[in-house]
Write a protein that holds these residues in place. Structure first.
Motif, PDB file in Angstrom:
ATOM      1  N   ARG A   1       0.823  -1.206   0.000  1.00 63.63           N
ATOM      2  CA  ARG A   1       0.000   0.000   0.000  1.00 63.63           C
ATOM      3  C   ARG A   1       0.857   1.256   0.000  1.00 63.63           C
ATOM      4  O   ARG A   1       0.337   2.353  -0.135  1.00 63.63           O
ATOM      5  CB  ARG A   1      -0.913   0.001   1.224  1.00 63.63           C
ATOM      6  N   PHE A   2       2.160   1.098   0.195  1.00 61.39           N
ATOM      7  CA  PHE A   2       3.042   2.259   0.231  1.00 61.39           C
ATOM      8  C   PHE A   2       3.449   2.654  -1.182  1.00 61.39           C
ATOM      9  O   PHE A   2       3.827   1.811  -1.990  1.00 61.39           O
ATOM     10  CB  PHE A   2       4.283   1.956   1.078  1.00 61.39           C
ATOM     11  N   ARG A   3       3.377   3.946  -1.455  1.00 63.46           N
ATOM     12  CA  ARG A   3       3.780   4.474  -2.754  1.00 63.46           C
ATOM     13  C   ARG A   3       4.717   5.653  -2.543  1.00 63.46           C
ATOM     14  O   ARG A   3       4.741   6.257  -1.475  1.00 63.46           O
ATOM     15  CB  ARG A   3       2.565   4.904  -3.560  1.00 63.46           C
ATOM     16  N   VAL A   4       5.463   5.985  -3.584  1.00 60.31           N
ATOM     17  CA  VAL A   4       6.487   7.018  -3.478  1.00 60.31           C
ATOM     18  C   VAL A   4       6.362   7.983  -4.642  1.00 60.31           C
ATOM     19  O   VAL A   4       6.137   7.565  -5.783  1.00 60.31           O
ATOM     20  CB  VAL A   4       7.900   6.399  -3.492  1.00 60.31           C
ATOM     21  N   ILE A   5       6.506   9.279  -4.351  1.00 59.56           N
ATOM     22  CA  ILE A   5       6.656  10.295  -5.384  1.00 59.56           C
ATOM     23  C   ILE A   5       8.085  10.814  -5.252  1.00 59.56           C
ATOM     24  O   ILE A   5       8.488  11.282  -4.186  1.00 59.56           O
ATOM     25  CB  ILE A   5       5.646  11.442  -5.223  1.00 59.56           C
ATOM     26  N   TRP A   6       8.866  10.703  -6.328  1.00 64.92           N
ATOM     27  CA  TRP A   6      10.274  11.080  -6.304  1.00 64.92           C
ATOM     28  C   TRP A   6      10.463  12.488  -6.822  1.00 64.92           C
ATOM     29  O   TRP A   6       9.750  12.956  -7.705  1.00 64.92           O
ATOM     30  CB  TRP A   6      11.102  10.114  -7.154  1.00 64.92           C
ATOM     31  N   GLY A   7      11.471  13.160  -6.276  1.00 66.16           N
ATOM     32  CA  GLY A   7      11.828  14.496  -6.726  1.00 66.16           C
ATOM     33  C   GLY A   7      13.294  14.749  -6.449  1.00 66.16           C
ATOM     34  O   GLY A   7      14.034  13.840  -6.071  1.00 66.16           O
ATOM     35  N   LYS A   8      13.724  16.005  -6.642  1.00 66.06           N
ATOM     36  CA  LYS A   8      15.104  16.348  -6.327  1.00 66.06           C
ATOM     37  C   LYS A   8      15.194  17.781  -5.833  1.00 66.06           C
ATOM     38  O   LYS A   8      14.352  18.624  -6.160  1.00 66.06           O
ATOM     39  CB  LYS A   8      16.020  16.133  -7.516  1.00 66.06           C
ATOM     40  N   VAL A   9      16.216  18.043  -5.031  1.00 67.28           N
ATOM     41  CA  VAL A   9      16.458  19.377  -4.484  1.00 67.28           C
ATOM     42  C   VAL A   9      17.071  20.225  -5.587  1.00 67.28           C
ATOM     43  O   VAL A   9      18.083  19.842  -6.182  1.00 67.28           O
ATOM     44  CB  VAL A   9      17.394  19.308  -3.262  1.00 67.28           C
ATOM     45  N   CYS A  10      16.449  21.377  -5.874  1.00 72.13           N
ATOM     46  CA  CYS A  10      16.901  22.220  -6.986  1.00 72.13           C
ATOM     47  C   CYS A  10      17.795  23.365  -6.526  1.00 72.13           C
ATOM     48  O   CYS A  10      18.855  23.588  -7.088  1.00 72.13           O
ATOM     49  CB  CYS A  10      15.707  22.796  -7.724  1.00 72.13           C
ATOM     50  N   ARG A  11      17.349  24.118  -5.524  1.00 74.00           N
ATOM     51  CA  ARG A  11      18.101  25.294  -5.093  1.00 74.00           C
ATOM     52  C   ARG A  11      17.608  25.740  -3.723  1.00 74.00           C
ATOM     53  O   ARG A  11      16.629  25.210  -3.203  1.00 74.00           O
ATOM     54  CB  ARG A  11      17.967  26.422  -6.109  1.00 74.00           C
ATOM     55  N   ALA A  12      18.300  26.724  -3.166  1.00 73.43           N
ATOM     56  CA  ALA A  12      17.905  27.280  -1.877  1.00 73.43           C
ATOM     57  C   ALA A  12      16.721  28.217  -2.073  1.00 73.43           C
ATOM     58  O   ALA A  12      16.488  28.744  -3.158  1.00 73.43           O
ATOM     59  CB  ALA A  12      19.072  28.024  -1.237  1.00 73.43           C
ATOM     60  N   HIS A  13      15.976  28.437  -1.015  1.00 72.72           N
ATOM     61  CA  HIS A  13      14.852  29.375  -1.033  1.00 72.72           C
ATOM     62  C   HIS A  13      15.003  30.277   0.188  1.00 72.72           C
ATOM     63  O   HIS A  13      14.717  29.863   1.311  1.00 72.72           O
ATOM     64  CB  HIS A  13      13.519  28.616  -0.989  1.00 72.72           C
ATOM     65  N   GLY A  14      15.500  31.473  -0.019  1.00 72.76           N
ATOM     66  CA  GLY A  14      15.716  32.387   1.093  1.00 72.76           C
ATOM     67  C   GLY A  14      17.029  32.101   1.787  1.00 72.76           C
ATOM     68  O   GLY A  14      17.889  31.373   1.287  1.00 72.76           O
ATOM     69  N   ASN A  15      17.184  32.663   2.982  1.00 71.68           N
ATOM     70  CA  ASN A  15      18.440  32.561   3.722  1.00 71.68           C
ATOM     71  C   ASN A  15      18.359  31.653   4.937  1.00 71.68           C
ATOM     72  O   ASN A  15      19.337  31.505   5.658  1.00 71.68           O
ATOM     73  CB  ASN A  15      18.888  33.959   4.177  1.00 71.68           C
ATOM     74  N   ASN A  16      17.205  31.050   5.201  1.00 75.81           N
ATOM     75  CA  ASN A  16      17.025  30.289   6.440  1.00 75.81           C
ATOM     76  C   ASN A  16      17.033  28.781   6.247  1.00 75.81           C
ATOM     77  O   ASN A  16      16.559  28.050   7.103  1.00 75.81           O
ATOM     78  CB  ASN A  16      15.722  30.701   7.124  1.00 75.81           C
ATOM     79  N   GLY A  17      17.535  28.293   5.133  1.00 72.35           N
ATOM     80  CA  GLY A  17      17.699  26.853   4.979  1.00 72.35           C
ATOM     81  C   GLY A  17      16.575  26.121   4.279  1.00 72.35           C
ATOM     82  O   GLY A  17      16.627  24.906   4.162  1.00 72.35           O
ATOM     83  N   LEU A  18      15.538  26.829   3.815  1.00 69.90           N
ATOM     84  CA  LEU A  18      14.510  26.156   3.019  1.00 69.90           C
ATOM     85  C   LEU A  18      15.080  25.840   1.651  1.00 69.90           C
ATOM     86  O   LEU A  18      15.965  26.539   1.151  1.00 69.90           O
ATOM     87  CB  LEU A  18      13.281  27.047   2.854  1.00 69.90           C
ATOM     88  N   VAL A  19      14.586  24.760   1.037  1.00 74.15           N
ATOM     89  CA  VAL A  19      15.036  24.396  -0.305  1.00 74.15           C
ATOM     90  C   VAL A  19      13.825  24.262  -1.223  1.00 74.15           C
ATOM     91  O   VAL A  19      12.729  23.933  -0.782  1.00 74.15           O
ATOM     92  CB  VAL A  19      15.845  23.077  -0.313  1.00 74.15           C
ATOM     93  N   ARG A  20      14.060  24.533  -2.504  1.00 72.62           N
ATOM     94  CA  ARG A  20      13.042  24.307  -3.522  1.00 72.62           C
ATOM     95  C   ARG A  20      13.309  22.942  -4.139  1.00 72.62           C
ATOM     96  O   ARG A  20      14.453  22.584  -4.388  1.00 72.62           O
ATOM     97  CB  ARG A  20      13.116  25.359  -4.619  1.00 72.62           C
ATOM     98  N   SER A  21      12.251  22.203  -4.367  1.00 75.28           N
ATOM     99  CA  SER A  21      12.411  20.888  -4.994  1.00 75.28           C
ATOM    100  C   SER A  21      11.271  20.662  -5.970  1.00 75.28           C
ATOM    101  O   SER A  21      10.167  21.170  -5.779  1.00 75.28           O
ATOM    102  CB  SER A  21      12.437  19.788  -3.935  1.00 75.28           C
ATOM    103  N   GLN A  22      11.572  19.904  -7.006  1.00 74.16           N
ATOM    104  CA  GLN A  22      10.556  19.569  -7.990  1.00 74.16           C
ATOM    105  C   GLN A  22      10.395  18.058  -8.018  1.00 74.16           C
ATOM    106  O   GLN A  22      11.380  17.321  -7.977  1.00 74.16           O
ATOM    107  CB  GLN A  22      10.950  20.101  -9.364  1.00 74.16           C
ATOM    108  N   PHE A  23       9.145  17.620  -8.086  1.00 70.34           N
ATOM    109  CA  PHE A  23       8.811  16.202  -8.068  1.00 70.34           C
ATOM    110  C   PHE A  23       8.331  15.766  -9.447  1.00 70.34           C
ATOM    111  O   PHE A  23       7.915  16.587 -10.266  1.00 70.34           O
ATOM    112  CB  PHE A  23       7.739  15.927  -7.011  1.00 70.34           C
ATOM    113  N   LYS A  24       8.401  14.465  -9.706  1.00 71.24           N
ATOM    114  CA  LYS A  24       7.954  13.917 -10.993  1.00 71.24           C
ATOM    115  C   LYS A  24       6.479  14.236 -11.220  1.00 71.24           C
ATOM    116  O   LYS A  24       6.078  14.609 -12.310  1.00 71.24           O
ATOM    117  CB  LYS A  24       8.155  12.396 -11.037  1.00 71.24           C
ATOM    118  N   LYS A  25       5.676  14.042 -10.185  1.00 72.53           N
ATOM    119  CA  LYS A  25       4.290  14.499 -10.187  1.00 72.53           C
ATOM    120  C   LYS A  25       4.174  15.476  -9.034  1.00 72.53           C
ATOM    121  O   LYS A  25       4.800  15.271  -7.984  1.00 72.53           O
ATOM    122  CB  LYS A  25       3.324  13.330  -9.978  1.00 72.53           C
ATOM    123  N   ASN A  26       3.370  16.501  -9.189  1.00 79.27           N
ATOM    124  CA  ASN A  26       3.231  17.494  -8.125  1.00 79.27           C
ATOM    125  C   ASN A  26       2.724  16.826  -6.848  1.00 79.27           C
ATOM    126  O   ASN A  26       1.905  15.906  -6.899  1.00 79.27           O
ATOM    127  CB  ASN A  26       2.260  18.594  -8.532  1.00 79.27           C
TER     128      ASN A  26
END
Length: 142
Positions: A98-123
């Motif tokens: 029953r477990f499923r996975v949506i894969w993505g990757k870390v693209c770049r930083a977002h701001g100065n506090n350590g958040l990251v932007r990532s894009q997934f294969k499906k949103n």
């Protein structure tokens, strides 16, 4: 050093042989870092669903993000119905999960506090907001 054995009985600790400490519940090392899905990238009026903002555990600055750029991200969720998964190792057996996975990757930083932007294969679905993600420690750029 003296240790209490029972009521009124004492024993020297040097007399006891040191037993090797073997933990029966030894787990393999964790090959991912925990993170959480904070929000979609957005402005005041618009929301960009194709880019997710993630908070990685222990990352608090833009400089710390450098290590995680390009790393794979997994959002694991539990579906309503089990799906057969075909293993590449054993072609004969079909397992259901029953477990499923949506894969993505870390693209770049977002701001100065350590958040990251990532894009997934499906949103990522909206119900994933605030949920846990796993930032895998591969591919390595070192």
């Amino acid at each position: 050093l003296i240790r209490s054995v029972g009521l009124g009985e004492f024993k020297r600790m040097s007399d006891e042989k040191a037993a090797p400490s073997q933990n029966k519940d030894t787990r393999p090392p964790r090959l991912y870092v925990k993170g959480s899905f904070v929000n979609f990238r957005r402005s005041n009026a618009n929301q960009r669903n194709h880019t997710a903002l993630l908070q990685i555990e222990g990352v608090n600055s833009k400089e710390d993000v450098e290590f995680y750029l390009g790393k794979r991200v997994a959002y694991i969720y539990k579906a309503k119905r089990a799906r057969t998964k075909h293993s590449g190792i054993q072609k004969d057996t079909k397992q259901t999960s029953r477990f499923r996975v949506i894969w993505g990757k870390v693209c770049r930083a977002h701001g100065n506090n350590g958040l990251v932007r990532s894009q997934f294969k499906k949103n990522l679905p909206p119900r994933a907001l605030g949920g846990a993600v796993r930032i895998m420690l591969y591919p390595s750029r070192i």
